[in-house]
Write an enzyme that holds these catalytic residues in place. Structure first.
Site, PDB file in Angstrom:
ATOM      1  N   CYS A   2      21.621  55.238  66.556  1.00  0.00           N
ATOM      2  CA  CYS A   2      20.167  55.107  66.521  1.00  0.00           C
ATOM      3  C   CYS A   2      19.562  56.507  66.513  1.00  0.00           C
ATOM      4  O   CYS A   2      20.217  57.472  66.894  1.00  0.00           O
ATOM      5  CB  CYS A   2      19.625  54.418  67.777  1.00  0.00           C
ATOM      6  SG  CYS A   2      20.538  52.961  68.295  1.00  0.00           S
ATOM      7  N   ARG A  16      11.703  54.624  66.940  1.00  0.00           N
ATOM      8  CA  ARG A  16      13.150  54.775  66.807  1.00  0.00           C
ATOM      9  C   ARG A  16      13.672  53.927  65.650  1.00  0.00           C
ATOM     10  O   ARG A  16      12.990  53.028  65.167  1.00  0.00           O
ATOM     11  CB  ARG A  16      13.804  54.329  68.118  1.00  0.00           C
ATOM     12  CG  ARG A  16      13.561  52.860  68.503  1.00  0.00           C
ATOM     13  CD  ARG A  16      14.687  51.886  68.191  1.00  0.00           C
ATOM     14  NE  ARG A  16      15.979  52.228  68.683  1.00  0.00           N
ATOM     15  CZ  ARG A  16      16.391  52.052  69.946  1.00  0.00           C
ATOM     16  NH1 ARG A  16      15.583  51.511  70.837  1.00  0.00           N
ATOM     17  NH2 ARG A  16      17.610  52.381  70.296  1.00  0.00           N
ATOM     18  N   ASN A  79      22.342  54.357  72.156  1.00  0.00           N
ATOM     19  CA  ASN A  79      23.750  54.322  72.538  1.00  0.00           C
ATOM     20  C   ASN A  79      24.277  55.695  72.955  1.00  0.00           C
ATOM     21  O   ASN A  79      23.940  56.712  72.352  1.00  0.00           O
ATOM     22  CB  ASN A  79      24.593  53.812  71.370  1.00  0.00           C
ATOM     23  CG  ASN A  79      25.054  52.389  71.611  1.00  0.00           C
ATOM     24  OD1 ASN A  79      24.571  51.720  72.517  1.00  0.00           O
ATOM     25  ND2 ASN A  79      25.985  51.920  70.804  1.00  0.00           N
TER      26      ASN A  79
HETATM   27  C1  LIG Z   1      23.429  48.109  70.360  1.00  0.00           C
HETATM   28  C2  LIG Z   1      22.173  48.962  70.607  1.00  0.00           C
HETATM   29  C3  LIG Z   1      22.465  50.365  70.248  1.00  0.00           C
HETATM   30  C4  LIG Z   1      22.784  50.448  68.771  1.00  0.00           C
HETATM   31  C5  LIG Z   1      23.719  51.555  68.512  1.00  0.00           C
HETATM   32  O1  LIG Z   1      23.492  52.672  68.929  1.00  0.00           O
HETATM   33  N1  LIG Z   1      24.806  51.242  67.793  1.00  0.00           N
HETATM   34  C6  LIG Z   1      25.811  52.203  67.441  1.00  0.00           C
HETATM   35  C7  LIG Z   1      27.187  51.705  67.791  1.00  0.00           C
HETATM   36  S1  LIG Z   1      28.193  53.065  68.177  1.00  0.00           S
HETATM   37  O2  LIG Z   1      27.938  53.473  69.558  1.00  0.00           O
HETATM   38  O3  LIG Z   1      27.883  54.171  67.273  1.00  0.00           O
HETATM   39  O4  LIG Z   1      29.580  52.573  68.006  1.00  0.00           O
HETATM   40  C8  LIG Z   1      21.691  48.892  72.066  1.00  0.00           C
HETATM   41  C9  LIG Z   1      20.361  49.680  72.244  1.00  0.00           C
HETATM   42  C10 LIG Z   1      19.572  48.957  73.355  1.00  0.00           C
HETATM   43  C11 LIG Z   1      20.576  47.937  73.898  1.00  0.00           C
HETATM   44  C12 LIG Z   1      20.037  46.742  74.693  1.00  0.00           C
HETATM   45  C13 LIG Z   1      19.242  47.238  75.907  1.00  0.00           C
HETATM   46  C14 LIG Z   1      18.784  46.080  76.792  1.00  0.00           C
HETATM   47  C15 LIG Z   1      19.976  45.221  77.261  1.00  0.00           C
HETATM   48  C16 LIG Z   1      20.820  45.980  78.249  1.00  0.00           C
HETATM   49  C17 LIG Z   1      21.960  45.087  78.763  1.00  0.00           C
HETATM   50  O5  LIG Z   1      22.757  45.835  79.626  1.00  0.00           O
HETATM   51  C18 LIG Z   1      22.825  44.627  77.598  1.00  0.00           C
HETATM   52  C19 LIG Z   1      22.016  43.892  76.572  1.00  0.00           C
HETATM   53  C20 LIG Z   1      20.791  44.700  76.052  1.00  0.00           C
HETATM   54  C21 LIG Z   1      19.941  43.694  75.255  1.00  0.00           C
HETATM   55  C22 LIG Z   1      21.235  45.890  75.170  1.00  0.00           C
HETATM   56  C23 LIG Z   1      22.066  45.458  73.945  1.00  0.00           C
HETATM   57  C24 LIG Z   1      22.546  46.652  73.088  1.00  0.00           C
HETATM   58  O6  LIG Z   1      23.451  47.426  73.824  1.00  0.00           O
HETATM   59  C25 LIG Z   1      21.349  47.529  72.644  1.00  0.00           C
HETATM   60  C26 LIG Z   1      20.517  46.697  71.665  1.00  0.00           C
END
Ligand SMILES: C[C@H](CCC(=O)NCCS(=O)(=O)O)[C@H]1CC[C@H]2[C@@H]3CC[C@@H]4C[C@H](O)CC[C@]4(C)[C@H]3C[C@H](O)[C@]12C
Length: 324
Positions: A2, A16, A79
């Protein structure tokens, strides 16, 4: 992965990109002042500042990814896999579960200065929201119109960095991202001059050559450099349309097209949504991968004294404006 960014013209903006290979079914959610926040360790907060942002609503709880409150303070979680370290609850501090961090801060802080004070006595715990939603490993950008900070919880504890550029991506830790930027100090929006060798008759053959060497791939460090260069050199008019448009162009510099970032056989990370929130006016603008038309939700069109969430599922179908 992100990318987050801030931007200031007449008003202050924060937004974002959310890049991933699947969507949780996130929505634009307004949490009004009297929605009772049941914090895991701190008990119920009956009234607080109202906020708007993108969240996945679990039960009736807004799990915010990014949001802005009615005081113009904004926050985004990105992340930070492999580096984020959260603690067990302790007795002498305010324990806050990682998924509560955005509501906890935006409920009660008006400015980044307030946030710094609040954080001094806070302990972020790894408590999961529920079994199906395990703890997310994140780091955060928090900003108001005066300043931005990056907050990271790592092995050595909590770190708060001044974020002069108002941009953030993912790994590695912020200090290292900033260090790597030194590599690009030679880049410029201006045309380059020949410093390669005086004896050689080198000339520019194209516009934009001052930026040659700026990375264009989708890695976190490359997006950091790309978005920092774009954001820092960005010029925009003051009007809402110009500012919002320019903001989407800034984040557009690091968007992910389906097919270019394979995360496993046949699965690709894409920019699921891009947001731009006018923090002064409480207006949340967004586009999705499928729908490139800007859609907006204005928190002040909701009853902010209510006690129930206002939820707007993101528009996912391409909106095409026909001219004939
Ligand atoms: C996946 C996303 C980041 C995307 C990213 O960066 N992808 C790269 C992958 S890689 O790292 O490059 O391999 C992140 C960013 C915000 C997050 C939510 C925050 C609230 C909540 C917190 C709870 O504890 C768990 C569930 C919850 C809904 C979370 C789900 C998920 O975690 C979200 C969507």
């Amino acid at each position: 992965m992100c990318t987050a960014a801030t931007y200031k013209t007449k008003d202050f903006y924060i937004g974002r990109t959310l890049d991933y290979e699947f969507s949780y079914g996130e929505e634009v959610v307004v949490t009004p002042r009297n929605y009772p926040f049941a914090f895991r360790f701190q008990g119920e907060m009956k009234s607080h500042y109202a906020m708007i942002g993108t969240a996945y609503v679990a039960g009736d709880y807004p799990l915010y990814y990014d949001a802005v409150n009615e005081k113009g303070l904004g926050m985004a979680g990105l992340n930070f896999v492999g580096n984020a370290v959260y603690q067990e609850p302790v007795e002498d501090k305010e324990n806050v579960a990682q998924f509560e961090f955005i509501p906890w801060v935006l409920s009660q802080c008006e400015s980044v200065e307030d946030v710094k004070t609040l954080l001094a006595n806070m302990n972020l715990t790894g408590t999961p929201f529920c079994e199906e939603l395990p703890t997310a490993q994140l780091h955060w950008m928090i900003a108001d119109r005066e300043q931005a900070i990056t907050v990271e919880f790592v092995e050595s504890g909590m770190h708060i960095y001044d974020n002069q550029m108002g941009v953030m991506t993912n790994n590695p830790p912020f200090e290292m991202q900033m260090f790597l930027l030194n590599q690009y100090m030679n880049l410029s929006p201006k045309q380059p001059e020949n410093h390669f060798a005086e004896a050689l008759p080198l000339e520019t053959y194209s516009r934009g050559m001052g930026g040659m060497g700026l990375p264009g791939d989708l890695s976190s460090t490359s997006r950091f450099a790309k978005v920092a260069f774009t954001r820092m050199n960005s010029i925009s008019g003051d009007s809402e349309e110009e500012s919002v448009g320019q903001f989407f162009h800034i984040l557009g510099s690091v968007e992910q097209q389906r097919g270019c970032c394979e995360v496993e056989e046949g699965k690709y990370e894409i920019t699921i949504y891009t947001s731009c929130c006018n923090a002064d006016k409480g207006i949340y603008y967004y586009t999705t991968y499928e729908n490139q038309q800007i859609t907006a939700v204005d928190m002040h069109r909701e009853n902010l004294d209510s006690d129930t969430l206002a939820r707007y599922p993101m528009v996912m179908k391409q909106q095409i404006y026909w001219q004939n």
